[in-house]
Design a protein around this motif. Structure first.
Motif, PDB file in Angstrom:
ATOM      1  N   LEU A   1       0.835  -1.194   0.000  1.00  0.00           N
ATOM      2  CA  LEU A   1       0.000   0.000   0.000  1.00  0.00           C
ATOM      3  C   LEU A   1       0.874   1.249   0.000  1.00  0.00           C
TER       4      LEU A   1
ATOM      5  N   LEU B   1      -3.941   9.040   1.638  1.00  0.00           N
ATOM      6  CA  LEU B   1      -5.022   8.741   0.715  1.00  0.00           C
ATOM      7  C   LEU B   1      -5.767  10.022   0.345  1.00  0.00           C
TER       8      LEU B   1
ATOM      9  N   ASN C   1      -7.144  -5.302  -1.005  1.00  0.00           N
ATOM     10  CA  ASN C   1      -5.757  -4.858  -1.160  1.00  0.00           C
ATOM     11  C   ASN C   1      -5.582  -3.345  -1.091  1.00  0.00           C
ATOM     12  N   GLY C   2      -6.670  -2.603  -0.907  1.00  0.00           N
ATOM     13  CA  GLY C   2      -6.568  -1.150  -0.871  1.00  0.00           C
ATOM     14  C   GLY C   2      -6.502  -0.518  -2.239  1.00  0.00           C
TER      15      GLY C   2
ATOM     16  N   HIS D   1     -11.859   1.920  -3.395  1.00  0.00           N
ATOM     17  CA  HIS D   1     -12.317   2.595  -2.174  1.00  0.00           C
ATOM     18  C   HIS D   1     -13.810   2.868  -2.128  1.00  0.00           C
TER      19      HIS D   1
ATOM     20  N   SER E   1     -13.055  -5.916   4.493  1.00  0.00           N
ATOM     21  CA  SER E   1     -12.512  -4.859   3.641  1.00  0.00           C
ATOM     22  C   SER E   1     -13.481  -3.721   3.353  1.00  0.00           C
TER      23      SER E   1
ATOM     24  N   SER F   1     -14.362   1.436   1.357  1.00  0.00           N
ATOM     25  CA  SER F   1     -13.253   0.622   1.839  1.00  0.00           C
ATOM     26  C   SER F   1     -13.019   0.866   3.325  1.00  0.00           C
ATOM     27  N   SER F   2     -12.715  -0.205   4.046  1.00  0.00           N
ATOM     28  CA  SER F   2     -12.392  -0.069   5.466  1.00  0.00           C
ATOM     29  C   SER F   2     -11.044   0.621   5.667  1.00  0.00           C
ATOM     30  N   LYS F   3     -10.293   0.789   4.578  1.00  0.00           N
ATOM     31  CA  LYS F   3      -9.011   1.496   4.659  1.00  0.00           C
ATOM     32  C   LYS F   3      -9.187   3.011   4.558  1.00  0.00           C
TER      33      LYS F   3
END
Length: 342
Positions: free
Chosen positions: A50, A55, A111-112, A115, A132, A277-279
């Motif tokens: 990543l 972001l 995997n990011g 989004h 995710s 996305s959880s990211k």
């Protein structure tokens, strides 16, 4: 936006995706006129690293995905409009990509490399299971956010109905109503249908009701026909109310009398789900959630979401809203990863 900036943006985007995005096709920036969208290489067993860049910056843009089936210039243009609006309204860099499949999209979310996405119920379940995504907005169809299913059976089989004919409400719980199907043979629509197989099968297994091997007869009306004909199966599952499919009513005037409604599955089956996305940081998710709803209130924004995603309306929801659906999908024992692209 000057040419140097556009060139820089395009090169950065290309380098991000070529470094390991899971089977995603990048959409070229609006000012370019490509003859085709580049196909990116498949992912390997090791997820790409990543980006360490914050972001939402140009070097690490937020990735808005279209459905894998998207292939028309109108859909791509609508997605670009939405991305441009996001950038103008939030200040974050947003790019659009088209995944090659829902399997690729679920991998990209993990995997990011994606989004914001609109997922089918099965794709959402797979992405939720790997942690995710967060569900954010439910899509509505004709004002409904979910739909149900039903168990039907041949009257001659001696089965009992547990549905009030006036109120159409169930008069017993699922265990009491469905236990009469123990060691009986079901007819299902097909192996991917939520209302014609997966959720009804989930209810049976959740209640420890074992049946004979099923017959998959290809279609909800065919399930009804099979029960009317007798000798093929004892009971089946369909959408509500497949018995009243126009051609069936015309062909078999006594069908509703011969094929009875046994029990109705509550409205737990969702339509497509817009997820984040959880990211993405929570504050960023909240910001984009608000901007999506605001954009849907404008004529141009509504038209763009309809064209790009086929969205009629959106309703704020969270993962708890889909808990019952996930529960019975898991109880059914279907291999969710195998269902994504069928």
């Amino acid at each position: 936006m000057n040419r140097i900036y556009l060139l820089l943006l395009y090169l950065i985007i290309a380098s991000v995706f070529l470094s390991g995005c899971s089977l995603l096709r990048a959409i070229t920036p609006p000012t370019a006129t490509p003859t085709s969208s580049p196909i990116l290489p498949p992912s390997t067993d090791t997820p790409p690293a990543l980006s360490t860049v914050e972001l939402g910056l140009v070097e690490n843009p937020i990735i808005l995905t279209l459905p894998p089936s998207a292939n028309s210039p109108e859909q791509i243009a609508a997605a670009r409009f939405i991305a441009d609006q996001f950038t103008a309204r939030t200040g974050y860099a947003v790019v659009t990509v088209i995944p090659d499949s829902y399997t690729a999209l679920v991998e990209a979310l993990a995997n990011g490399n994606a989004h914001i996405a609109l997922l089918t119920p099965y794709a959402y379940t797979a992405a939720y299971q790997n942690g995710s995504v967060y569900a954010a907005l439910a899509t509505l169809k004709d004002g409904d956010d979910k739909y149900g299913a039903q168990f039907i059976a041949s009257r001659k089989g001696g089965f009992k109905s547990f549905v009030d004919p006036v109120t159409e409400a169930n008069t017993a719980d699922s265990r009491d109503a469905l236990s009469q199907f123990i060691d009986k043979k079901p007819c299902w629509s097909d192996e991917t249908s939520p209302s014609g197989y997966v959720i009804p099968a989930g209810y049976l297994l959740a209640n420890n009701i074992s049946t004979k091997p099923a017959a998959f007869v290809a279609g909800h009306p065919t399930v009804v026909r099979s029960l009317y004909a007798e000798g093929i199966c004892d009971f089946g599952g369909t959408y509500i109310d497949a018995r009243k499919f126009p051609s069936l009513e015309d062909e078999f005037p006594d069908l509703v009398e011969k094929v009875i409604l046994v029990w109705r599955i509550p409205e737990i089956i969702p339509y497509d789900i817009l997820v984040f996305s959880s990211k993405m940081p929570q504050g960023m998710r909240n910001l984009f959630n608000d901007q999506i709803l605001a954009l849907m209130q404008t004529n141009d924004g509504y038209a763009a979401f309809q064209t790009a995603y086929g969205i009629e309306a959106l309703q704020p929801e969270n993962d708890a809203f889909y808990e019952e659906f996930r529960k019975y999908v898991e109880a059914s024992g279907v291999g969710i990863s195998k269902m994504l692209d069928k």
